[in-house]
Write an enzyme that holds these catalytic residues in place. Structure first.
Site, PDB file in Angstrom:
ATOM      1  N   LYS A  95     -32.171  11.860   1.575  1.00  0.00           N
ATOM      2  CA  LYS A  95     -31.092  12.727   1.078  1.00  0.00           C
ATOM      3  C   LYS A  95     -30.340  13.354   2.252  1.00  0.00           C
ATOM      4  O   LYS A  95     -30.952  13.673   3.283  1.00  0.00           O
ATOM      5  CB  LYS A  95     -31.723  13.807   0.185  1.00  0.00           C
ATOM      6  CG  LYS A  95     -30.746  14.744  -0.511  1.00  0.00           C
ATOM      7  CD  LYS A  95     -31.493  15.682  -1.459  1.00  0.00           C
ATOM      8  CE  LYS A  95     -30.583  16.672  -2.171  1.00  0.00           C
ATOM      9  NZ  LYS A  95     -31.305  17.540  -3.117  1.00  0.00           N
ATOM     10  N   SER A 128     -29.680  17.832  -7.875  1.00  0.00           N
ATOM     11  CA  SER A 128     -28.750  17.493  -6.822  1.00  0.00           C
ATOM     12  C   SER A 128     -29.097  16.204  -6.068  1.00  0.00           C
ATOM     13  O   SER A 128     -28.243  15.682  -5.361  1.00  0.00           O
ATOM     14  CB  SER A 128     -28.654  18.645  -5.823  1.00  0.00           C
ATOM     15  OG  SER A 128     -29.896  18.825  -5.153  1.00  0.00           O
ATOM     16  N   SER A 178     -34.108  19.546  -8.643  1.00  0.00           N
ATOM     17  CA  SER A 178     -33.219  18.545  -8.044  1.00  0.00           C
ATOM     18  C   SER A 178     -33.834  17.197  -7.733  1.00  0.00           C
ATOM     19  O   SER A 178     -33.102  16.255  -7.439  1.00  0.00           O
ATOM     20  CB  SER A 178     -32.617  19.100  -6.758  1.00  0.00           C
ATOM     21  OG  SER A 178     -31.442  19.774  -7.059  1.00  0.00           O
TER      22      SER A 178
HETATM   23  N1  GLN Z   1     -29.604  22.501 -10.463  1.00  0.00           N
HETATM   24  C1  GLN Z   1     -30.234  23.609  -9.812  1.00  0.00           C
HETATM   25  C2  GLN Z   1     -29.190  24.363  -9.038  1.00  0.00           C
HETATM   26  O1  GLN Z   1     -28.076  24.071  -9.171  1.00  0.00           O
HETATM   27  C3  GLN Z   1     -31.339  23.139  -8.928  1.00  0.00           C
HETATM   28  C4  GLN Z   1     -30.844  22.504  -7.693  1.00  0.00           C
HETATM   29  C5  GLN Z   1     -31.941  22.111  -6.762  1.00  0.00           C
HETATM   30  O2  GLN Z   1     -33.099  21.972  -7.143  1.00  0.00           O
HETATM   31  N2  GLN Z   1     -31.570  21.973  -5.508  1.00  0.00           N
HETATM   32  O3  GLN Z   1     -29.480  25.234  -8.303  1.00  0.00           O
END
Ligand code: GLN
Length: 493
Positions: A80, A156, A180
């Site tokens: 990532k 994400s 994410s």
């Molecule tokens: N969707 C969640 C957020 O927007 C989690 C994102 C993540 O785990 N980085 O914060």
């Protein structure tokens, strides 16, 4: 061998082939790159922000003989875009870090290299990991390989999940602050693990919310996820929050029989829970019962407060972590004619996307004088209650099972203008981060339109072995390897 055949294999399959001498690391990389070349286009899946075939080929060609004994010798692993790989652009899909090439490797990257892996950096993501759809990437969306025309891959870590699901990756690393890794794994039909907080070093992971962030694997099956965790887990002196807890052999644990395991089934907030998700998860519970697993009801009375709590704690930490992007030290600097303050202002105004700005504002607000006690401090107290809920649940069961996400992959743009709806897609994943416990998303079915559905298995701290064991038993009971192959052949081209 037809093109794409090697790319569709698992880590353990490729490892056997390499050991038997039937395939070489450069051949694997060539096959993977051919697949990427065909599918990564920004009008198609766009799982990677950029790919440099020459650098990747060179890694495979130059693997030192000493790496031969490594567990991942010659295996490409996708990374990532928020995990530092020395010399590779690590932009976090943000304009403010465009062009930033870290001079060092994250600890997980060092470990992958030592194990002989070939790194494929730059998987797309929501900017700074803020999001649930990868639509917040500053450099274009990733599309769900199962329905490229109109579905998000989740986020994400949407690039990592889409790459694994479309065989543009063998396996990948993502990061998980509130879901994410697990939510995109669920949307794309792959496995994704958020390890126990402290299990994997965060050194070299660009920080979002430091008390919640963990790096973890996305993979095609439980064995691959276990192999990756074997390599990346363990104490690291450079991350004071990494735990000095011995790393068991996760692969060896896979084949233990499940019969003495009890699975806890919580009452979960069901508003917005898609009936197909419910049915798929119920089906998985039945499979576990046929394997001799006992199920018991458990209570998680504070789980309905998880999202509100998370958006206080995570934004507070994010606003302070993002303060370092000022145009002086890293990446982008706005051409600004004015004072130093103007330069800061212009850089941050132009460099951050809308969601990053929203988080900075929210986080600054909840930390400001007069509001700190009302929001942040209260959030920390609820966090403790959520942790206690899980401690109590794990006195009655070994594993808690619930859906990973309330729905299958939603449509592109469907939730983009409605942050609250977007935040709700993490309703089941966030509490594991607040509690610091490990959680694994495992594909357990598909909706009528063929979109994947994932179940989530959660365990007490450092019990990742149990999660892999349950996932592996489920895969065996459902003939997952051949289902995966068939299911996959129809998608992504
Ligand atoms: N969707 C969640 C957020 O927007 C989690 C994102 C993540 O785990 N980085 O914060």
């Amino acid at each position: 061998m037809p093109v794409g055949d090697l790319a569709s294999k698992t880590i353990h399959e490729l490892r056997h082939m390499i050991q038997a001498g039937t395939v070489s690391p450069p051949e694997i990389v060539d096959d993977l790159l051919a697949r990427i070349d065909r599918l990564n286009d920004s009008r198609r899946i766009h799982a990677y922000l950029a790919v440099d075939p020459e650098r990747i080929r060179r890694q495979a060609a130059d693997l030192p003989a000493s790496a031969r004994a490594g567990q991942l010798y010659g295996i490409p692993i996708t990374v990532k875009a928020n995990i530092c790989v020395a010399g590779e652009e690590t932009s976090c899909a943000s304009r403010i870090l465009e062009g930033f090439r870290p001079p060092y490797d994250a600890t997980v990257i060092e470990r992958l290299r030592r194990a002989g892996a070939v790194l494929i950096p730059n998987a797309n993501m929501d900017e700074f990991a803020f999001g649930s759809s990868t639509e917040n990437s500053a450099f274009g969306v990733t599309r769900n390989p199962r329905a490229q025309d109109d579905r998000v891959p989740g986020g994400s870590s949407g690039g990592s999940a889409a790459a694994v699901a479309s065989n543009m990756a063998i396996a990948a690393l993502g990061s998980d602050t509130g879901g994410s890794i697990r939510q995109p794994a669920s949307f794309c039909g792959v496995l994704g693990l958020k390890p126990t907080y402290g299990r994997v070093s965060r050194y070299g992971l660009v920080a979002f919310a430091s008390s919640l962030d963990q790096i973890g694997p996305l993979a095609k099956d439980a064995e691959d996820a276990a192999m990756l965790l074997n390599v990346i887990a363990g104490h690291d002196e450079r991350d004071s929050t990494s735990a000095p807890v011995e790393v068991p052999d996760y692969v060896a644990a896979l084949r233990r029989p499940l019969k003495d395991v009890t699975i806890g089934l919580p009452e979960i907030p069901s508003e917005g829970l898609d009936q197909h998700v419910r049915a798929a998860v119920d089906g998985a519970i039945e499979v576990f019962r046929t394997l001799g697993v006992k199920t018991v009801p458990v209570e998680l009375p504070n789980i309905d407060k998880a999202i509100a709590t998370y958006y206080i704690i995570a934004t507070a930490e994010a606003s302070s972590n993002l303060a370092r992007y000022d145009g002086v030290k890293y990446g982008f600097r706005a051409a600004s004619g004015g004072s130093l303050t103007d330069m800061y202002l212009d850089t941050r105004t132009q460099g951050f996307g809308a969601e990053a700005k929203r988080r900075i504002l929210l986080g600054t607000y909840v930390l400001s004088q007069g509001y700190y006690e009302a929001y942040y401090l209260k959030g920390m107290k609820v966090r403790t209650l959520i942790k206690q809920d899980f401690d109590d649940a794990f006195t009655a069961c070994h594993i808690v099972l619930m859906p990973t996400a309330p729905t299958p992959a939603f449509r592109l743009k469907e939730k983009l203008d409605d942050p609250l709806q977007m935040y709700l897609s993490d309703i089941y994943t966030i509490s594991a981060n607040l509690a610091g416990i490990p959680a694994l998303s495992v594909p357990c079915g598909a909706g009528p339109d063929g979109l994947p559905i994932g179940m989530q298995l959660l365990a007490a701290p450092f019990q990742e072995s149990l999660l892999f064991q349950a996932a592996h038993a489920y895969e065996q009971a459902t003939d997952w390897p051949s289902r995966r192959r068939n299911w996959r052949s129809g998608n992504a081209g």
